[in-house]
Design a protein around this motif. Structure first.
Motif, PDB file in Angstrom:
ATOM      1  N   ASP A   1       0.792  -1.228   0.000  1.00 11.11           N
ATOM      2  CA  ASP A   1       0.000   0.000   0.000  1.00 11.11           C
ATOM      3  C   ASP A   1       0.825   1.279   0.000  1.00 11.11           C
ATOM      4  O   ASP A   1       0.265   2.372  -0.095  1.00 11.11           O
ATOM      5  CB  ASP A   1      -0.968  -0.037   1.187  1.00 11.11           C
ATOM      6  CG  ASP A   1      -1.908  -1.222   1.067  1.00 11.11           C
ATOM      7  OD1 ASP A   1      -2.828  -1.145   0.239  1.00 11.11           O
ATOM      8  OD2 ASP A   1      -1.686  -2.234   1.746  1.00 11.11           O
ATOM      9  N   ASP A   2       2.160   1.153   0.068  1.00  5.79           N
ATOM     10  CA  ASP A   2       3.027   2.327  -0.122  1.00  5.79           C
ATOM     11  C   ASP A   2       2.706   3.029  -1.443  1.00  5.79           C
ATOM     12  O   ASP A   2       2.912   4.243  -1.549  1.00  5.79           O
ATOM     13  CB  ASP A   2       4.510   1.902  -0.205  1.00  5.79           C
ATOM     14  CG  ASP A   2       5.100   1.563   1.160  1.00  5.79           C
ATOM     15  OD1 ASP A   2       4.511   1.958   2.176  1.00  5.79           O
ATOM     16  OD2 ASP A   2       6.161   0.914   1.168  1.00  5.79           O
ATOM     17  N   VAL A   3       2.252   2.282  -2.431  1.00  3.47           N
ATOM     18  CA  VAL A   3       2.071   2.899  -3.757  1.00  3.47           C
ATOM     19  C   VAL A   3       1.081   4.068  -3.707  1.00  3.47           C
ATOM     20  O   VAL A   3       1.191   4.995  -4.498  1.00  3.47           O
ATOM     21  CB  VAL A   3       1.642   1.892  -4.862  1.00  3.47           C
ATOM     22  CG1 VAL A   3       2.638   0.763  -4.993  1.00  3.47           C
ATOM     23  CG2 VAL A   3       0.251   1.365  -4.662  1.00  3.47           C
ATOM     24  N   THR A   4       0.149   4.031  -2.766  1.00  3.67           N
ATOM     25  CA  THR A   4      -0.830   5.123  -2.718  1.00  3.67           C
ATOM     26  C   THR A   4      -0.273   6.378  -2.043  1.00  3.67           C
ATOM     27  O   THR A   4      -0.827   7.452  -2.189  1.00  3.67           O
ATOM     28  CB  THR A   4      -2.130   4.690  -2.004  1.00  3.67           C
ATOM     29  OG1 THR A   4      -1.819   4.315  -0.663  1.00  3.67           O
ATOM     30  CG2 THR A   4      -2.788   3.529  -2.727  1.00  3.67           C
ATOM     31  N   TYR A   5       0.816   6.249  -1.291  1.00  8.33           N
ATOM     32  CA  TYR A   5       1.459   7.415  -0.667  1.00  8.33           C
ATOM     33  C   TYR A   5       2.619   7.945  -1.509  1.00  8.33           C
ATOM     34  O   TYR A   5       3.018   9.093  -1.399  1.00  8.33           O
ATOM     35  CB  TYR A   5       2.056   7.043   0.699  1.00  8.33           C
ATOM     36  CG  TYR A   5       1.088   6.497   1.706  1.00  8.33           C
ATOM     37  CD1 TYR A   5       0.224   7.350   2.391  1.00  8.33           C
ATOM     38  CD2 TYR A   5       1.038   5.142   1.998  1.00  8.33           C
ATOM     39  CE1 TYR A   5      -0.657   6.860   3.336  1.00  8.33           C
ATOM     40  CE2 TYR A   5       0.163   4.640   2.949  1.00  8.33           C
ATOM     41  CZ  TYR A   5      -0.689   5.493   3.617  1.00  8.33           C
ATOM     42  OH  TYR A   5      -1.549   5.006   4.545  1.00  8.33           O
ATOM     43  N   SER A   6       3.165   7.066  -2.331  1.00  7.17           N
ATOM     44  CA  SER A   6       4.467   7.311  -2.961  1.00  7.17           C
ATOM     45  C   SER A   6       4.469   8.388  -4.044  1.00  7.17           C
ATOM     46  O   SER A   6       3.662   8.353  -4.974  1.00  7.17           O
ATOM     47  CB  SER A   6       4.936   5.991  -3.585  1.00  7.17           C
ATOM     48  OG  SER A   6       6.049   6.230  -4.409  1.00  7.17           O
TER      49      SER A   6
END
Ligand code: MN
Length: 257
Positions: free
Chosen positions: A100-105
């Protein structure tokens, strides 16, 4: 072939130089348009309420006082309008972008923006934790793996509306694997303290809770392999769409009386 190289760690990050070298080694002429400072975890933010300044720093290099998305958008729509890139490469990020890092990155968002603009795009991240490491990150292996993944992308079209999220383990990777997005949650990492003036403050820490499942990006990188996750711009949950349509067909909400 031309490549736009950007990142979210800023123009001075060693990772962007490594990615530029990897792209050149794979046969690209590189154009760098990157933030003037670190913009990690800014996600897909676009600056709309103040002017942006672009400064040329070298023959094919510009810095922007904005987000990674600003950089890619400005590059494609303005700075590189007459030399449209064939690919957008983002990174190599100093730290992983797993699950779920992809949504912050901001790193992944730069590739998202490139894909939205119709250009095949890849985000690269190195699994490195600055708070846990006492040495600076070594991009040597990551650079070689980035070149290999770029060559893989060139072997056939990536497909419309698809970007690749690449995570590279620290050290010498055991190989490259196709993966799916895993689950990572920043759930219990808020630090509450009192500032020197007696007021409480809060700091969201980096502690995360991972779910390890076979074939996920998290599990693959933990196992020492490079993870390549294809992501789609269309976030629609198609099964839930059918369920929602089914609910509406049986309710008054669709105008039936
Ligand atoms: Mn970053």
């Amino acid at each position: 072939m031309r490549a736009l190289v950007s990142n979210d760690d800023g123009i001075h990050s060693p990772g962007i130089e490594a990615l530029e070298r990897a792209a050149k080694a794979a046969g690209f002429e590189t154009y760098v348009v990157a933030p003037d400072r670190e913009q990690s975890a800014t996600s897909h933010a676009l600056t709309l309420h103040r002017p942006l300044r672009v400064v040329k720093t070298a023959e094919r290099s510009w810095v922007v006082d904005g987000t990674p998305t600003d950089c890619v958008n400005l590059a494609i729509c303005s700075v590189l309008r007459d030399v449209r890139p064939d690919f957008v490469f983002s990174g190599i990020n100093q730290g992983p972008n797993l699950g779920d890092d992809v949504t912050y990155s901001g790193t992944v968002a730069a590739a998202f923006e490139g894909t939205l603009q119709g250009i095949p795009s890849i985000a690269f991240s190195l699994d490195y934790r600055r708070d846990q490491a006492d040495t600076p990150p070594d991009f040597t292996h990551a650079e070689a793996m980035a070149e290999e993944v770029i060559r893989l992308a060139l072997s056939r079209p990536m497909g419309a509306d698809i970007l690749w999220n690449v995570n590279i383990p620290a050290g010498r990777p055991a190989g490259i694997r196709a993966t799916r997005m895993g689950r990572r949650r920043y759930g219990e990492s808020v630090v509450e303290k009192i500032d020197p003036r007696g007021r409480p403050y809060y700091w969201i820490g980096g502690a995360h809770i991972d779910t390890h499942e076979d074939g996920s990006d998290l599990t693959t990188v933990a196992g020492g392999h490079v993870s390549v996750t294809p992501l789609h711009l269309d976030l629609t949950a198609y099964r839930a769409l059918e369920d929602l349509a089914d609910r509406l067909s049986g309710s008054h909400a669709n105008g039936a009386s």
